[in-house]
Write a protein that holds these residues in place. Structure first.
Motif, PDB file in Angstrom:
ATOM      1  N   SER A  76       0.848  -1.196   0.000  1.00  0.00           N
ATOM      2  CA  SER A  76       0.000   0.000   0.000  1.00  0.00           C
ATOM      3  C   SER A  76       0.883   1.246   0.000  1.00  0.00           C
ATOM      4  O   SER A  76       1.417   1.621   1.046  1.00  0.00           O
ATOM      5  CB  SER A  76      -0.920   0.008   1.215  1.00  0.00           C
ATOM      6  N   PRO A  77       1.051   1.839  -1.193  1.00  0.00           N
ATOM      7  CA  PRO A  77       1.888   3.048  -1.282  1.00  0.00           C
ATOM      8  C   PRO A  77       1.334   4.157  -0.382  1.00  0.00           C
ATOM      9  O   PRO A  77       0.122   4.232  -0.164  1.00  0.00           O
ATOM     10  CB  PRO A  77       1.799   3.459  -2.755  1.00  0.00           C
ATOM     11  N   TYR A  78       2.226   4.988   0.128  1.00  0.00           N
ATOM     12  CA  TYR A  78       1.783   6.105   0.975  1.00  0.00           C
ATOM     13  C   TYR A  78       0.884   7.051   0.190  1.00  0.00           C
ATOM     14  O   TYR A  78       1.028   7.197  -1.020  1.00  0.00           O
ATOM     15  CB  TYR A  78       2.999   6.886   1.471  1.00  0.00           C
ATOM     16  N   ARG A  79      -0.019   7.726   0.926  1.00  0.00           N
ATOM     17  CA  ARG A  79      -0.884   8.742   0.291  1.00  0.00           C
ATOM     18  C   ARG A  79      -0.005   9.791  -0.390  1.00  0.00           C
ATOM     19  O   ARG A  79      -0.331  10.317  -1.436  1.00  0.00           O
ATOM     20  CB  ARG A  79      -1.760   9.452   1.324  1.00  0.00           C
ATOM     21  N   SER A  80       1.142  10.090   0.251  1.00  0.00           N
ATOM     22  CA  SER A  80       2.034  11.132  -0.287  1.00  0.00           C
ATOM     23  C   SER A  80       2.641  10.680  -1.617  1.00  0.00           C
ATOM     24  O   SER A  80       2.813  11.489  -2.538  1.00  0.00           O
ATOM     25  CB  SER A  80       3.145  11.457   0.712  1.00  0.00           C
ATOM     26  N   THR A  81       2.925   9.380  -1.749  1.00  0.00           N
ATOM     27  CA  THR A  81       3.510   8.868  -3.007  1.00  0.00           C
ATOM     28  C   THR A  81       2.502   9.030  -4.142  1.00  0.00           C
ATOM     29  O   THR A  81       2.843   9.479  -5.240  1.00  0.00           O
ATOM     30  CB  THR A  81       3.868   7.365  -2.841  1.00  0.00           C
ATOM     31  N   ILE A  82       1.234   8.670  -3.825  1.00  0.00           N
ATOM     32  CA  ILE A  82       0.173   8.741  -4.843  1.00  0.00           C
ATOM     33  C   ILE A  82      -0.047  10.209  -5.243  1.00  0.00           C
ATOM     34  O   ILE A  82      -0.073  10.554  -6.436  1.00  0.00           O
ATOM     35  CB  ILE A  82      -1.129   8.117  -4.297  1.00  0.00           C
ATOM     36  N   ALA A  83      -0.159  11.085  -4.228  1.00  0.00           N
ATOM     37  CA  ALA A  83      -0.403  12.509  -4.505  1.00  0.00           C
ATOM     38  C   ALA A  83       0.782  13.127  -5.252  1.00  0.00           C
ATOM     39  O   ALA A  83       0.595  13.942  -6.172  1.00  0.00           O
ATOM     40  CB  ALA A  83      -0.639  13.256  -3.189  1.00  0.00           C
ATOM     41  N   PHE A  84       1.982  12.733  -4.892  1.00  0.00           N
ATOM     42  CA  PHE A  84       3.186  13.272  -5.541  1.00  0.00           C
ATOM     43  C   PHE A  84       3.179  12.941  -7.024  1.00  0.00           C
ATOM     44  O   PHE A  84       3.351  13.813  -7.870  1.00  0.00           O
ATOM     45  CB  PHE A  84       4.431  12.667  -4.867  1.00  0.00           C
ATOM     46  N   TRP A  85       2.930  11.661  -7.362  1.00  0.00           N
ATOM     47  CA  TRP A  85       3.005  11.257  -8.764  1.00  0.00           C
ATOM     48  C   TRP A  85       1.866  11.887  -9.575  1.00  0.00           C
ATOM     49  O   TRP A  85       2.072  12.302 -10.728  1.00  0.00           O
ATOM     50  CB  TRP A  85       3.016   9.727  -8.882  1.00  0.00           C
ATOM     51  N   ASP A  86       0.685  12.008  -8.981  1.00  0.00           N
ATOM     52  CA  ASP A  86      -0.443  12.693  -9.657  1.00  0.00           C
ATOM     53  C   ASP A  86      -0.025  14.109 -10.031  1.00  0.00           C
ATOM     54  O   ASP A  86      -0.288  14.587 -11.144  1.00  0.00           O
ATOM     55  CB  ASP A  86      -1.639  12.813  -8.694  1.00  0.00           C
TER      56      ASP A  86
END
Ligand SMILES: C[S@@+](CC[C@H](N)C(=O)[O-])C[C@H]1O[C@@H](n2cnc3c(N)ncnc32)[C@H](O)[C@@H]1O
Length: 299
Positions: A76-86
């Motif tokens: 489960s990737p961190y929320r920050s990883t998902i938001a960063f790549w978006d």
């Protein structure tokens, strides 16, 4: 010094043992020196063994904790990883960015996530920690992932030839945990990418805070009963100027607000959130507030 004298005396007396016994009747002295020699050798070996076992135990404890921290992110990737790549994908120059270098990749969990979302891009992850890179490479083989490669490498000593032609550099959770941002960014500028992006702790103004944390939950490998970490907050104005001076005039930043509550389960370091009466969810670790931001600079 005493040890050295004992060794020399013992050697001499071994050679001359019979002679000494006959002529000077020095057997008691010879025995004393011999006993002292072996006592010192035994103490020395015992001490070395304990130091070795102690360091070994601490290292494996540290490695296990670190590996667990990174492994959790595979699933489960961190929320920050998902938001960063978006956010990075919304940047104008992302089209045509084919090869991306992730510095301080850990076990590469971020890169695995980026590659799942953007399978057309090629990623290279580097980290100075050999163990983490070994796990990253194994995960690569076990899951038949292509378009990703991993290397052991030190940010401060990167080969320009090896990374020639990369389009962009990302670094997540790295800059604030180093002594400063000038040297790491200089190493990145030296590779001449078209853009550089990072997630770290920043302040919207001309103030910086250089903080070291002593973590008494984790003794270090040097015999201290704590580990030392940086948690620096850098001035966005100063960082922007540094990018500008090195030929990166386009500078963007955005604060990262986490969208879920994180419980405080432990007094150890680990992110937790507190919601203010204005409904702002703030992130903390141990005694520290974490002002997370994403930054992006391009030529
Ligand atoms: C806090 S972890 C972040 C890992 C990953 N980027 C993430 O977001 O989960 C920082 C990583 O940077 C690596 N690192 C620290 N200094 C480095 C250096 N000089 N060169 C390469 N990697 C470094 C550490 O080994 C560690 O894996």
């Amino acid at each position: 010094m005493v040890f050295f004298i004992l060794v020399v005396l013992r050697f001499f007396l071994l050679l001359e043992k019979n002679f000494c016994l006959l002529i000077f009747n020095l057997y008691p002295l010879f025995k004393l020196i011999n006993d002292c020699y072996w006592i010192i050798v035994k103490i020395f070996l015992f001490w070395r063994m304990h130091v070795f076992l102690f360091i070994n135990k601490i290292c494996s404890m540290q490695n296990k904790k670190e590996i667990l921290y990174h492994k959790m992110q595979f699933d489960s990737p961190y929320r920050s990883t998902i938001a960063f790549w978006d956010w990075i994908l919304s940047m104008p120059c992302m089209k045509g960015s084919d090869t991306i270098l992730d510095i301080g990749t850990g076990m590469g969990s971020n890169v695995f996530y980026f590659q799942r979302v953007s399978p057309e891009k090629k990623f290279i992850g580097i980290d100075q920690n050999v163990k983490l890179i070994e796990v990253a490479k194994k995960h690569l083989l076990d899951n038949f992932v292509t378009n990703i490669s991993f290397d052991v490498g030190d940010l401060y000593n990167l080969s320009k030839e090896k990374y020639v032609g990369i389009d962009g550099i990302v670094s997540l959770q790295l800059l604030s945990w180093l002594e400063n941002y000038e040297q790491p960014l200089q190493s990145m500028f030296d590779l001449s990418p078209r853009w550089i992006a990072a997630s770290s702790l920043f302040y919207e103004g001309c103030l910086e805070s250089y903080t070291t944390v002593r973590d008494y939950y984790r003794p270090d490998i040097f015999g201290n009963n704590f580990s030392l970490y940086h948690y620096n907050i850098y001035s966005l104005d100063k960082v922007k100027k540094l990018f500008f001076d090195h030929g990166y005039p386009n500078f963007y930043f955005v604060p990262f607000h986490i969208d879920i509550d994180l419980e405080r389960n432990t007094k150890d370091l680990g992110t937790y959130t507190i919601t203010t009466k204005h409904n702002e969810r703030l992130q903390f670790t141990g005694p520290l507030y974490l002002p997370w931001y994403f930054i992006f600079a391009s030529k």
